[in-house]
Design an enzyme around this catalytic site. Structure first.
Site, short mmCIF file in Angstrom:
data_model
loop_
_atom_site.label_atom_id
_atom_site.label_comp_id
_atom_site.label_asym_id
_atom_site.label_seq_id
_atom_site.Cartn_x
_atom_site.Cartn_y
_atom_site.Cartn_z
N ASP A 113 36.70 35.23 40.29
CA ASP A 113 35.54 34.36 40.48
C ASP A 113 34.21 35.09 40.41
OD1 ASP A 113 35.51 35.76 42.88
OD2 ASP A 113 36.31 34.10 44.07
N LYS A 128 26.29 43.00 42.74
CA LYS A 128 27.75 42.95 42.73
C LYS A 128 28.19 41.79 43.63
CE LYS A 128 31.93 45.74 43.37
NZ LYS A 128 32.46 47.08 43.65
N ARG A 151 32.37 41.24 38.07
CA ARG A 151 31.61 40.70 39.20
C ARG A 151 30.32 41.48 39.44
NH1 ARG A 151 34.80 42.31 44.80
NH2 ARG A 151 35.55 44.36 44.18
N ASP A 176 37.38 53.06 33.38
CA ASP A 176 36.24 52.14 33.52
C ASP A 176 35.48 52.37 34.81
OD1 ASP A 176 38.82 51.00 34.50
OD2 ASP A 176 37.54 49.43 35.31
N GLY A 185 35.11 45.10 31.39
CA GLY A 185 33.74 44.64 31.52
C GLY A 185 33.33 44.31 32.95
N ASP A 201 31.66 52.54 41.68
CA ASP A 201 32.67 51.53 42.01
C ASP A 201 33.48 51.91 43.25
OD1 ASP A 201 31.88 49.97 39.88
OD2 ASP A 201 33.28 50.90 38.48
#
Length: 520
Positions: free
Chosen positions: A134, A122, A103, A269, A100, A279
């Site tokens: 985090d 992002k 960030r 992913d 998922g 990504d």
């Protein structure tokens, strides 16, 4: 700031009923509602004028306080509901389960000039999918993603885009090389834009849980919104859908091979259902031509995602997507035929691509061996891929052309060329010159065409690192210089000739230039 807001994804797909922003397994949902984290002192560093225009924004809009707040997560626009997507995936060949948007937070969709764009942040804070992280991002990785996504677009490579780059004013703790030496870095947020951020894992998550109802829901939505030309959803349509995803994925990877781009982390992913590069983590461009090179330290031992293996990894990932879609199709032979077609098409498209890099417009049976022999001799000594192919367009098929002198600039150590290697090069150039005789095109025309296929400027890792080093000291000018340079990668741009050069020796083993981790 006026935007034509749409919320198709959140309107038509199932939402997570739990509104708590806590790390957990999320079932029977495509997304979870989340709110971006407030930042202490946001500062806008750069905006892409092209993406600004694509969203229907003006120059006044992007210089407003409201824009700054929106792209740093400090303001949620009225009638929008930010969310993080639920998906799963295979990482380095192993099933990782739910992953998922750990960030990434999607803000809203914008429709402009009959195109639909999803705007995403992002590094804007934690989500239910952040696991032990985090949800934040640092300036280092944000500069790399911002510059690269726009550079790839101008190279002609299918890609997600970037709207803005901003500082948060907060510090973020990161262990760059995962070696137990964490340090605080400048926090940053990239606003990413794409027609969709759906990826292979968006379908794998439901198939793995045998949630075929929601699998069908998300596949049908994907077809209706992004592949409407295929018609109403049905088993036959699902096969056509899978076939088109395979075709788009292959086209994207062929472009990667053409420009020497290595993604670095081709997990399922990280594979866009639209065949877009997505990504940007430990990516890199080939310096020396090397099928075995990977920029990812995490992959340094097995080199699963090395340059030469990217087409195979695309196929492997498509097999996983096929397994995910199978419950809706239940026709193994039809799906296997599509996957076999990928293999055949790769051989054809790869050869076609290499012909274009060599300036060959006609098909010739000898081209396969000509290309193979070139790839072999390129690896005998360290040879810069970008410079070699760019300068190759200067070669003329007559006695006045000395191939080696024309491409000499591409060799990292010209003195390493032994007599045997020189003989191999001379032999190859003789064959190349003979092959060019079969082309009914003037050298000037061939050079012009080759220079639209072989870029002069790419975002080499050391270039991005120089921009990062300056930015760490508060100087953001190099970000814009590189941004402007990379908008015209095929143009000569003599005023920027200093960037048409091999990787400097100081960058050979420098962190950020040759070695990158998944946090990079």
């Amino acid at each position: 700031m006026k935007l034509n807001i749409k919320n198709k994804f959140t309107t038509h797909l199932p939402a997570d009923a739990n509104l708590e922003n806590s790390r957990r397994q999320v079932t029977e949902a495509c997304f979870s509602y989340v709110t971006p984290k407030q930042t202490s002192h946001p500062e806008l560093l750069h905006v892409s004028p092209e993406m600004r225009d694509n969203l229907g924004l003006t120059e006044d809009d992007v210089t407003s306080e409201e824009f700054l707040k929106v792209v740093t997560g400090n303001k949620v626009l009225e009638n929008t509901t930010p969310y993080a997507m639920c998906y799963a995936g295979h990482q380095f060949g192993n099933w990782a389960g739910q992953l998922g948007d750990g960030r990434a937070i999607n803000l809203f969709e914008v429709e402009h000039n009959k195109k639909n764009w999803v705007v995403q942040l992002k590094g804007a804070g934690e989500t239910p999918y952040s696991r032990t992280a985090d949800g934040l991002a640092v300036l280092r990785s944000s500069i790399r993603e911002y510059l690269c996504s726009e550079a790839m677009h101008h190279l002609g490579v299918p890609t997600t885009r970037a709207l803005s780059l901003a500082l948060t004013g907060d510090k973020v703790l990161r262990d760059v090389m995962y070696n137990g030496n964490p340090d605080y870095e400048k926090g940053a947020i990239v606003s990413r834009v794409s027609p969709s951020f759906l990826r292979f894992g968006s379908y794998e998550v439901f198939a793995a849980r045998q949630d075929h109802k929601n699998l069908k829901t998300v596949v049908d939505f994907t077809i209706q919104e992004h592949f409407p030309h295929l018609g109403a959803p049905s088993k036959a349509t699902y096969i056509q859908f899978f076939d088109e995803v395979c075709t788009r994925t292959l086209e994207m990877i062929i472009h990667w091979q053409r420009v020497g781009f290595v993604h670095g982390v081709m997990n399922t992913d990280n594979m866009s259902i639209l065949g877009l590069t997505i990504d940007y983590g430990p990516y890199g461009w080939l310096e020396g031509f090397d099928f075995g090179w990977t920029p990812n330290t995490t992959d340094s031992q097995h080199k699963r995602y090395r340059y030469g293996n990217q087409p195979n990894m695309g196929l492997w990932n498509l097999y996983q997507l096929a397994n995910a879609l199978y419950p809706l199709i239940e026709d193994a032979k039809a799906m296997e035929a599509v996957l076999e077609k990928y293999t055949t098409d790769f051989e054809l498209q790869s050869l076609k691509m290499m012909r274009s890099k060599l300036g060959l417009q006609l098909e010739n049976a000898s081209d396969i061996s000509l290309v193979k022999d070139l790839e072999d001799v390129l690896q005998l000594t360290e040879t810069d891929m970008t410079i070699f192919f760019r300068n190759l367009s200067n070669f003329k098929n007559d006695s006045s052309s000395d191939g080696l002198s024309i491409v000499q600039e591409a060799f990292y150590n010209p003195t390493d060329l032994s007599d045997k290697i020189r003989q191999q090069w001379h032999g190859w150039f003789e064959r190349y010159a003979e092959r060019l005789l079969a082309e009914s095109i003037l050298h000037s025309e061939r050079k012009s065409v080759m220079d639209t296929v072989n870029p002069k400027y790419v975002l080499r890792n050391y270039m991005a690192q120089l921009a990062i080093d300056k930015a760490d000291h508060g100087d953001y000018t190099l970000i814009d210089e590189l941004f402007q340079l990379l908008k015209h990668p095929y143009a000569e741009q003599p005023e920027h000739q200093q960037w048409f050069t091999k990787r400097p020796e100081w960058a050979r083993h420098k962190v950020g230039c040759s070695m990158l981790s998944c946090s990079s």
